[in-house]
Write a protein that holds these residues in place. Structure first.
Motif, PDB file in Angstrom:
ATOM      1  N   ASP A  38     -73.934  43.672 -27.886  1.00  0.00           N
ATOM      2  CA  ASP A  38     -73.438  42.303 -27.821  1.00  0.00           C
ATOM      3  C   ASP A  38     -73.647  41.623 -29.172  1.00  0.00           C
ATOM      4  O   ASP A  38     -74.772  41.309 -29.554  1.00  0.00           O
ATOM      5  CB  ASP A  38     -74.183  41.545 -26.707  1.00  0.00           C
ATOM      6  CG  ASP A  38     -73.459  40.278 -26.290  1.00  0.00           C
ATOM      7  OD1 ASP A  38     -72.439  39.945 -26.916  1.00  0.00           O
ATOM      8  OD2 ASP A  38     -73.919  39.619 -25.340  1.00  0.00           O
ATOM      9  N   GLU A  39     -72.558  41.403 -29.897  1.00  0.00           N
ATOM     10  CA  GLU A  39     -72.585  40.743 -31.205  1.00  0.00           C
ATOM     11  C   GLU A  39     -73.601  41.401 -32.158  1.00  0.00           C
ATOM     12  O   GLU A  39     -74.477  40.726 -32.713  1.00  0.00           O
ATOM     13  CB  GLU A  39     -72.934  39.258 -31.049  1.00  0.00           C
ATOM     14  CG  GLU A  39     -72.002  38.485 -30.140  1.00  0.00           C
ATOM     15  CD  GLU A  39     -70.756  37.978 -30.849  1.00  0.00           C
ATOM     16  OE1 GLU A  39     -70.585  38.301 -32.027  1.00  0.00           O
ATOM     17  OE2 GLU A  39     -69.960  37.284 -30.197  1.00  0.00           O
ATOM     18  N   LYS A  56     -67.954  37.242 -22.675  1.00  0.00           N
ATOM     19  CA  LYS A  56     -68.380  38.546 -23.200  1.00  0.00           C
ATOM     20  C   LYS A  56     -69.798  38.898 -22.758  1.00  0.00           C
ATOM     21  O   LYS A  56     -70.043  39.984 -22.213  1.00  0.00           O
ATOM     22  CB  LYS A  56     -68.308  38.551 -24.741  1.00  0.00           C
ATOM     23  CG  LYS A  56     -66.940  38.207 -25.309  1.00  0.00           C
ATOM     24  CD  LYS A  56     -66.886  38.377 -26.810  1.00  0.00           C
ATOM     25  CE  LYS A  56     -67.906  37.539 -27.581  1.00  0.00           C
ATOM     26  NZ  LYS A  56     -67.679  36.085 -27.424  1.00  0.00           N
ATOM     27  N   SER A  57     -70.731  38.010 -22.998  1.00  0.00           N
ATOM     28  CA  SER A  57     -72.130  38.288 -22.664  1.00  0.00           C
ATOM     29  C   SER A  57     -72.339  38.402 -21.160  1.00  0.00           C
ATOM     30  O   SER A  57     -73.168  39.194 -20.696  1.00  0.00           O
ATOM     31  CB  SER A  57     -73.056  37.197 -23.243  1.00  0.00           C
ATOM     32  OG  SER A  57     -73.038  37.226 -24.658  1.00  0.00           O
ATOM     33  N   SER A  97     -73.964  41.625 -19.488  1.00  0.00           N
ATOM     34  CA  SER A  97     -75.162  41.492 -18.651  1.00  0.00           C
ATOM     35  C   SER A  97     -74.964  42.158 -17.293  1.00  0.00           C
ATOM     36  O   SER A  97     -75.882  42.775 -16.746  1.00  0.00           O
ATOM     37  CB  SER A  97     -75.517  40.012 -18.457  1.00  0.00           C
ATOM     38  OG  SER A  97     -75.917  39.424 -19.676  1.00  0.00           O
ATOM     39  N   SER A 135     -69.057  43.791 -28.693  1.00  0.00           N
ATOM     40  CA  SER A 135     -68.399  42.485 -28.638  1.00  0.00           C
ATOM     41  C   SER A 135     -68.545  41.757 -29.961  1.00  0.00           C
ATOM     42  O   SER A 135     -69.468  42.008 -30.746  1.00  0.00           O
ATOM     43  CB  SER A 135     -69.003  41.624 -27.522  1.00  0.00           C
ATOM     44  OG  SER A 135     -70.263  41.118 -27.907  1.00  0.00           O
ATOM     45  N   PRO A 158     -78.765  43.192 -26.706  1.00  0.00           N
ATOM     46  CA  PRO A 158     -78.266  41.842 -26.431  1.00  0.00           C
ATOM     47  C   PRO A 158     -78.001  41.061 -27.714  1.00  0.00           C
ATOM     48  O   PRO A 158     -78.432  41.454 -28.804  1.00  0.00           O
ATOM     49  CB  PRO A 158     -79.401  41.211 -25.619  1.00  0.00           C
ATOM     50  CG  PRO A 158     -80.626  41.923 -26.087  1.00  0.00           C
ATOM     51  CD  PRO A 158     -80.199  43.336 -26.389  1.00  0.00           C
ATOM     52  N   ASP A 159     -77.299  39.929 -27.563  1.00  0.00           N
ATOM     53  CA  ASP A 159     -77.010  39.118 -28.748  1.00  0.00           C
ATOM     54  C   ASP A 159     -78.260  38.432 -29.280  1.00  0.00           C
ATOM     55  O   ASP A 159     -78.386  38.202 -30.479  1.00  0.00           O
ATOM     56  CB  ASP A 159     -75.910  38.094 -28.462  1.00  0.00           C
ATOM     57  CG  ASP A 159     -76.202  37.245 -27.232  1.00  0.00           C
ATOM     58  OD1 ASP A 159     -77.122  37.590 -26.471  1.00  0.00           O
ATOM     59  OD2 ASP A 159     -75.503  36.237 -27.026  1.00  0.00           O
TER      60      ASP A 159
END
Length: 311
Positions: free
Chosen positions: A157-158, A40-41, A45, A188, A80-81
């Protein structure tokens, strides 16, 4: 709005992402679900132009992330996560810094920042130092940061990782509001039920491969061979059990006398269910309700990934 074609990322002999073909429609919310390390990440990215793919390409609003990265960055807001915050800045100063980085004029930032803080329910924390905010508040502040330049697309992301139930609900409500504003959202999570609440469609990724894609209902219909059916009776538990035992599509009948309820697994189609109910009623069974139980989406996810591992 977002399209990937044969997107691949390889480290030596290890594939972090392999031949990903994905389409996210304009104005939709697309959930990307998979276990930690599924890819996912890596995908996010690449879409955010922070990582170059080994093969394939991705397009954001028609622009290639490989050939037009600067134009792509203008179109997206990326969260981002794991993100950093400048602890010695107040919430409004934090957003002001990023607004200036995107070239917004002081007057524009002065008008925009209060609106963003209100959108993410942080208007009362405008003059609080960032390091004094809770995790949930920091998450929402970083979402406001991703919105500072009014992007058409959000890549998150998360975003609900590590949040308590109340903070998750707040984040979900904000995302619904952003969808209503016409934003395209790619989000995600490794928690499937969390995405099912807010997404139009989901994609399931495992070991770098997209193994299922579509609406939650569509994926369930494809992968779930058995349904749980619950039948509530006025009386006659034994007679009802005997009747259902003779149906070829029914297995694992469970009686719950304390609530006059019978549960069983059903392998037939929806049309078969209709015929079964008609037959039961014609046989004089005193049925008060006949319903299909809710599917445990986490079990569906486990079934999907187990199937992928077996291939």
């Amino acid at each position: 709005m977002i399209e990937t074609i044969g997107l691949t990322k390889k480290y030596g002999s290890f594939y972090a992402l392999q031949d990903l073909n994905l389409t996210v429609e304009d104005g939709s919310v697309f959930g990307f679900v998979g276990a930690n390390g599924a890819g996912k990440s890596t995908t996010f990215s690449i879409l955010s132009t922070l990582l170059q793919p080994t093969a394939g390409d991705a397009f954001v609003n028609g622009m290639s992330v490989i050939h037009n990265p600067h134009e792509v960055r203008k179109q997206i807001g990326y969260m981002p996560d794991f993100f950093g915050v400048y602890d010695q800045l107040k919430a409004n100063e934090y957003l002001d810094f990023y607004g200036a980085s995107y070239g917004l004029k002081p007057k524009e930032r002065e008008v925009l920042i209060p609106k963003l803080l209100e959108l993410v329910n942080l208007e009362g924390k405008r003059y609080e130092y960032v390091d004094l905010l809770s995790r949930g508040m920091k998450q929402r502040l970083c979402l406001a940061r991703a919105l500072i330049h009014d992007p058409k697309i959000l890549i998150l992301d998360e975003p609900a990782s590590g949040l308590d139930p109340r903070a998750r609900i707040e984040m979900r409500d904000i995302l619904k509001e952003l969808k209503a504003m016409g934003k395209t959202i790619l989000i995600s999570s490794h928690i499937l039920p969390e995405l099912a609440e807010m997404c139009d469609n989901i994609g399931v990724i495992d070991s770098g491969r997209l193994i299922a894609q579509g609406s939650v209902a569509h994926i369930q219909a494809q992968l779930q061979s058995e349904r749980v059916v619950r039948v509530k009776l006025a009386e006659g538990m034994a007679a009802a059990s005997s009747f259902f035992e003779n149906d070829p599509f029914i297995t694992q009948i469970t009686e719950k006398p304390e609530s006059n309820l019978i549960e069983f697994l059903y392998r037939g189609s929806e049309e078969d269910q209709v015929l079964l109910l008609r037959k039961a009623v014609s046989q004089g069974l005193p049925i008060l309700s006949f319903s299909e139980g809710e599917t445990d989406l986490e079990d569906v996810f486990m079934a999907i990934t187990k199937g992928a591992e077996a291939k």
